[in-house]
Design an enzyme around this catalytic site. Sequence first.
Site, PDB file in Angstrom:
ATOM      1  N   ASP A 115       0.716  -1.201   0.078  1.00 44.73           N
ATOM      2  CA  ASP A 115       0.008  -0.201  -0.001  1.00 44.73           C
ATOM      3  C   ASP A 115       0.882   1.219  -0.094  1.00 44.73           C
ATOM      4  O   ASP A 115       0.447   2.072  -0.544  1.00 44.73           O
ATOM      5  CB  ASP A 115      -0.939  -0.014   1.109  1.00 44.73           C
ATOM      6  CG  ASP A 115      -2.047  -1.142   1.193  1.00 44.73           C
ATOM      7  OD1 ASP A 115      -2.304  -1.544  -0.013  1.00 44.73           O
ATOM      8  OD2 ASP A 115      -2.699  -1.189   2.215  1.00 44.73           O
ATOM      9  N   THR A 134      -7.952   2.421   7.428  1.00 41.36           N
ATOM     10  CA  THR A 134      -7.367   1.016   7.709  1.00 41.36           C
ATOM     11  C   THR A 134      -5.803   1.172   7.730  1.00 41.36           C
ATOM     12  O   THR A 134      -5.199   0.048   7.787  1.00 41.36           O
ATOM     13  CB  THR A 134      -7.577   0.077   6.390  1.00 41.36           C
ATOM     14  OG1 THR A 134      -7.534   0.664   5.122  1.00 41.36           O
ATOM     15  CG2 THR A 134      -9.390  -0.171   6.553  1.00 41.36           C
TER      16      THR A 134
END
Length: 292
Positions: free
Chosen positions: A72, A188
């Site tokens: 990510d 998240t």
Amino acid sequence: MKIAVYSQYYKGNEASFSALLEALSKKKSEVFVEENFFQLITEQLDFKTSVPIKTFQALDESFDLLISIGGDGTILRAITYVSNLAIPIIGVNTGRLGFLATIQNNRIESAIDSIFEGNYKISERSLLCVETNPENEDLTQLNFALNEIAISRKNTTSMITVETHLDGEYLTSYWADGLIVSTPTGSTGYSLSCGGPVISPAAKSFAITPIAPHNLNARPLIIPDHTQIQLKVDGREDFYLISLDSRIATLHNSTIVTIKKADFKIKMIELYSESFIDTLRKKLLWGEDKRN
């Protein structure tokens, strides 16, 4: 299709990069690899391929897609090339969790097939931007964040006080190591690690999450994404840190920070075989209980 490929590292990504190039070559795509990454793999690691490759330093509206290889964090760096160009992004996950990079190594070819066949949807993700008074030169370029903008202490073990106003109204002063303002996409990430809530990407909300607050009644707060957030820091040191995803700058305590929703969005490709709820369940191991 004219496709850009970005990665930060080659070690550990060799198989994924080769498989991606092979899949794109079958589609007769025009492939451009980010220049620094291409230089790394060709000059230092002696990478060779029969697939024709060009390089890019910056992107323009002629590109159809940007593919990142990594975790990510790699996608967060990749969006700095896209900015407000509305180029869709998708990531091959070679990292750990992979809430944003959702293509698994064993599904690269099938994912490329789905993209070229149009079997996907676009998930538009809101971003944050920041203004400082007085203006800070380090924040005049790439002034946006997909995950979060965070205020934190610098060169000290002491707490800082973050005086917080929402749309001009005083909220509270957080005694903490810092404060996170998160988008649904970033819910998240850092915010989750500090006890913040998980927010659906489609929700029109931001989250304010204190980092290790000393005022124990401080709790994460969900606010509408049109809210303007103003922060003023005080502490024993004269400076503090502000981070926009992975980019960090130093600000003086006299600096007033204003955070609000950016005027553009990032387009993430979401395959029909993957969804936010499915990813959430898998990555956070929800339901992994013998009673289920």
